[in-house]
Enzyme design. Structure first.
Site, PDB file in Angstrom:
ATOM      1  N   GLU A  39       0.331 -12.342  -8.153  1.00  0.00           N
ATOM      2  CA  GLU A  39      -0.600 -11.231  -7.932  1.00  0.00           C
ATOM      3  C   GLU A  39      -1.340 -10.768  -9.181  1.00  0.00           C
ATOM      4  O   GLU A  39      -2.458 -10.284  -9.091  1.00  0.00           O
ATOM      5  CB  GLU A  39       0.155 -10.043  -7.314  1.00  0.00           C
ATOM      6  CG  GLU A  39       0.565 -10.263  -5.877  1.00  0.00           C
ATOM      7  CD  GLU A  39      -0.613 -10.528  -4.952  1.00  0.00           C
ATOM      8  OE1 GLU A  39      -1.610  -9.801  -5.040  1.00  0.00           O
ATOM      9  OE2 GLU A  39      -0.534 -11.498  -4.161  1.00  0.00           O
ATOM     10  N   SER A  46      30.079  16.484  46.363  1.00  0.00           N
ATOM     11  CA  SER A  46      31.539  16.279  46.433  1.00  0.00           C
ATOM     12  C   SER A  46      32.162  15.871  45.104  1.00  0.00           C
ATOM     13  O   SER A  46      33.395  15.853  44.998  1.00  0.00           O
ATOM     14  CB  SER A  46      31.857  15.207  47.473  1.00  0.00           C
ATOM     15  OG  SER A  46      31.416  15.627  48.721  1.00  0.00           O
TER      16      SER A  46
END
Lengths: 776, 160
Positions: free
Chosen positions: A200, A484
């Site tokens: 780079e 229930s």
């Protein structure tokens, strides 16, 4: 008329007199203008520089340069001899953890190898709360998918336990959605630094932020190719561009970039700049979030910590900076290989590496972990967690402070729960399409909660069938009538000597005959779901068959206030009123509340508070939050054990017997639930070690025409078959529980002449004293 | 002949006397206790390494004990909690967690966890005694906290 000569003369005279004064004035003015321009220019540039310097210092010189997202982790996976690797889906788990399947042998952290007789895993390093774990290679010897022995590959030492690190299940980002793991320069391998600089910015250590030679060289190259082939930006400029500026291309931005690069170089060392660059650089995309910085990229592309990268991997990462998507080894291995070799070649030419290292690196195979198919897992659980965390940590802290949140979620169970709900609901729609409401706008919905009842750990949560379509968490936000599924709390109260107004045993007889009672709201008369009356029956039969009339009678004899007290102690916090219909679950609760309340049954009356977060750790490894088990005795052991035994009957003979027909054989207990007009279908069931709840219904309360046994039970069974298997361990009993043979029709002690005999459970001294009348 | 008749009469009388049914004795039938079965605990919850899971959990407890002896209470508590996570029915792990929480002065949580330990170790008399001793210790300390935990008059004045 003046002659030509006269004109010349006049001109000369004019020139010789007027210009001298005028020119001086003109030059003076010009100079003044110039100085004003220069002065203003200097002030403007100075101000600009000052402004830029301020921007740079404000952002770059602060201790925290980046917002680090917080990460949410699942629970640790424990491996020991006896664990069935198929049941625990070990290979899928390793892939989700980012381990890479290799052939031949495992060489470094993150590798695993599967052979018929063993699995070798090179464990990752992991920072647990209060402990830093250094990975090492382990071998799991397998016989018919069961681990029979575990050993350390290096020392040969036999191991009794191997921990697989927690899975990252979610990341809490800020608006930028940048996924980043910070590293210091010391942590980065030198070969990676060399490669990055070489590729780079070769002259990184020679320039002062802007490199005129590089610019010139790039311009020449671009001219030669008549297109943009080379960039002249230094590493510092790239950092400035990513860190401070927008990606748009303009001269103004380029100018600012150069100025800021110079400012940074003046104020900071090359080391600081390089470290920032390594943490800032964009290296690809993972779903909606970006992979930023070399450390995160090392994890993403190679499932390794940055300090564990090989030379080849370092070279590839450096080479990827130019175009992460094009050179991604996950997307195109061949192109990635070519790019890596190019970088390696450059390194060889620059004498950064020698010939031998080059050859070895070029020969390296690029192995990447299997990409995650589903980037977001357990989204409803994450929402629930965020809601809990919001009281402790504001959103901006979660988005920026890099917290690590360790949860109780079992990813294997979560995955199974997810699949069971999606598949189960689709099956119901297919199978019962004719009874489901026609042209209903919304899809049938459902939710699943799985809890480890002994310690209260929430193991899985699925709040709906599709998070992208609806984020409403039906487990934690959906207020539904339990129907229930509430009955076991009525029976528990009825069989608790200290609480019930009239003590019941499993063999006590009750009348299942219609009755009417006057309540504040008017006369109330319960009805059974089959619309019939069943005469005189035992308490056991009433619960196993889920008879409403008998249960209502038991509730009235037991005491409604007492039942409310039981529900409260079990952990139900939703509003409850002591009215007769409470016995049939005619009030609203969240499924999570219900699941939490049920933990007291397999726990013999102890209630383990549901736990979802265990630890919260900051980015420095400091533990901010520690959660310990919260266990409290809320009921006596004996009545709880009796209720559990009644609920075992629900699965073995009662309304949930279909689970056995579907092939679930482990000792288990549970209760179906159906609300009026079949709006909700529930099943809550548990083995001694795992409890799960399934709810099915429509969000807008439209009847589904499905009972709990039809709608929720098949999903529960499918899930429990996978997560509980066909375990053989039964429920524990306290010492004062006995079993006596009774006649199930009369509830009396059985004699040899009784046609039917049932071995019933009783709290000692509450067993029936009279013999059955048969044969008298 | 007369002799024979007398002999026959004597025999008939004897037969008559011995042939009479015995007078029934009126005794109350003994109440028969129902056939009681005591269910067997499904799995021992003690320290014996009956399976690899329990063994792994026991090893974790040993590590935790080491931390406890070093005074590293946070780590000890974390390790005991892990031992429970591995084997949620290991009563000894709950006992040690309670011990760690007690030393961290987290008395209420320690008592809750001790309840769980007691439920799981009910068949081990040694452990039951040990649990009882620890419970008494916790309750005593909770009732009379050590001086360091009691607010001095000065502290009370500062806070209120």
């Amino acid at each position: 008329m003046p002659s030509r000569l006269q004109k010349e003369d006049l001109r000369k005279r004019f020139r010789s007199v007027t210009p001298k004064r005028n020119r001086r004035r003109f030059v003076g003015r010009l100079l003044l203008l110039f100085f004003i321009f220069v002065g203003f220019g200097t002030i403007a540039v100075g101000l600009k520089l000052k402004n830029l310097e301020k921007t740079v210092e404000e952002k770059f010189s602060t201790a925290r340069r980046w917002n680090i997202p917080s990460r949410i982790y699942s629970d640790t996976e424990y491996l020991y001899p006896g664990v069935d690797i198929h049941q625990r889906a070990l290979v899928t788990k390793l892939e989700r953890l980012g381990y890479r399947q290799v052939a031949g042998e495992i060489k470094g952290p993150g590798d695993f190898l599967v052979s018929p007789a063993h699995i070798d895993i090179f464990l990752h390093d992991f920072a647990y709360p209060l402990e830093k774990f250094a990975g090492f290679p382990v071998r799991l010897d397998i016989n018919r998918s069961v681990i029979i022995k575990m050993s350390d590959v290096e020392s040969g030492e036999t191991l009794s336990l191997v921990r697989l690190e927690p899975e990252e299940i979610a990341i809490i980002f800020d608006a930028k959605m940048e996924d980043r793991t910070l590293i210091s320069l010391k942590e980065a391998p030198s070969q990676l630094l060399e490669a990055v600089i070489l590729v780079e910015d070769e002259r990184f250590f020679k320039h002062k932020g802007v490199d005129p030679i590089a610019i010139l060289r790039a311009a020449l190259a671009d001219l030669l190719h008549l297109r943009l082939v080379q960039g002249g930006s230094t590493l510092t400029q790239q950092l400035v561009k990513n860190f401070f500026l927008s990606p748009q291309k303009s001269l103004r931005r380029k100018f600012n970039e150069a100025l800021m690069a110079i400012i940074i170089e003046r104020k900071h060392t090359k080391g600081e700049i390089l470290e920032a660059y390594l943490n800032e650089i964009y290296l690809g995309q993972r779903g909606p979030s970006s992979v930023t910085g070399v450390a995160e990229a090392a994890k993403h592309y190679f499932a390794k910590n940055v300090n564990q990268l090989t030379l080849g991997e370092s070279a590839l990462l450096a080479g990827m900076i130019r175009n992460p998507s094009e050179y991604s080894p996950i997307r195109n291995k061949q192109r990635a290989k070519e790019r890596r070799n190019l970088v390696l070649n450059k390194m060889l030419e620059a004498h950064v590496i020698d010939e031998k290292a080059y050859k070895m690196a070029v020969a390296e195979e690029i192995i990447t972990p299997k990409p995650k198919i589903k980037p977001v897992v357990a989204p409803y659980f994450i929402d629930f967690l965020k809601q809990q965390l919001s009281s402790l940590y504001p959103q901006d802290v979660l988005e920026a402070e890099g917290l690590k949140i360790f949860t109780t979620l079992d990813m294997t169970v979560q995955t199974e729960a997810d699949q069971s709900l999606t598949q189960g609901l689709a099956n119901l729609e297919k199978q019962y399409g004719s009874i489901l409401p026609k042209n209903h706008a919304d899809l049938l919905q459902g939710c699943i909660v799985v809890i480890s009842p002994q310690n209260g750990y929430v193991r899985a949560m699925v709040g709906g069938r599709d998070y992208t379509a609806s984020q409403f968490n039906r487990c934690t936000q959906g207020m539904r009538q339990p129907g229930s599924t509430f009955k076991p709390f009525v029976y528990l109260t009825a069989m608790t000597p200290k609480r019930s107004k009239k003590l019941f045993t499993p063999a006590t007889l009750v009348e299942d005959k219609k009755f009417t009672i006057n309540t504040v709201q008017g006369p109330w008369s319960p009805e059974n779901y089959d619309g019939k009356e069943h005469g005189t029956i035992t308490v056991r039969k009433a619960l196993e068959a889920s008879y409403n009339i008998a249960t209502a009678k038991i509730a009235l004899d037991t005491g409604l206030e007492e039942i409310v007290e039981t529900a409260r102690e079990a952990g139900i916090i939703s509003p409850l009123t002591a009215v007769p219909s409470i016995a049939l679950g005619a009030f609203e609760v969240t499924p999570l509340e219900m699941a939490g309340a049920y933990t007291l049954f397999p726990n013999l009356g102890l209630r383990a508070e549901p736990l979802s977060v265990i630890h919260v750790m900051n980015s420095d490894g400091e533990v901010l939050e520690k959660k310990t088990l919260k266990i409290k005795r809320v009921f006596d052991e004996a009545p709880t054990a009796l209720t559990t035994q009644l609920m075992k009957g629900v699965l073995d003979r009662g309304t949930a017997a279909a689970a056995r027909a579907m092939g679930f054989s482990a000792p288990a207990a549970g209760k179906t639930g159906t609300t009026s007009e079949y709006r909700d279908a529930w099943f809550v069931g548990f083995t001694p070690q795992i409890l799960s709840l399934v709810w099915v219904g429509f969000d807008d309360n439209v009847p589904t025409q499905m009972s709990g046994a039809r709608g929720a039970l098949p999903i529960w069974t499918s899930l429990m078959k996978k997560i509980a298997g066909n375990a053989t361990q039964d429920f524990p009993f306290p010492k004062n529980i006995i079993q006596v043979e009774i006649d199930p029709d009369t509830g009396m002690e059985a004699t040899k002449k009784c046609p039917k005999v049932f071995l019933e459970f009783f709290i000692e001294d509450t067993e029936p004293k009279e013999k059955c009348p048969h044969g008298k | 002949m007369r002799g024979f008749c007398l002999f026959a009469l004597f025999c008939s009388l004897c037969l008559l006397v011995t042939g009479c049914p015995k007078k029934p004795t009126l005794t109350k039938p003994k109440p028969r206790k129902p056939r009681v079965v005591r269910p067997v605990p499904p799995i021992p919850s003690g320290p014996e390494a009956l399976n690899p899971k329990r063994e792994a959990s026991q090893n974790m407890i040993r590590v935790g004990e080491h931390y406890l002896s070093e005074g590293n209470l946070d780590k000890a508590v974390q390790t005991f909690q892990e031992a429970i996570n591995i084997d949620t029915e290991n009563g000894v792990a709950y006992y040690y967690l309670a011990k760690g929480l007690y030393q961290k002065q987290n008395y209420d949580d320690a008592l809750g966890v001790l309840e769980k330990s007691e439920a799981l170790l009910a068949n081990y008399s040694d452990w039951v005694a040990e649990i009882k001793r620890l419970r008494n210790q916790i309750q005593e300390t909770k009732a009379n906290p050590p001086p360091s935990l009691q607010q001095t008059e000065y502290q009370k004045w500062i806070y209120h």
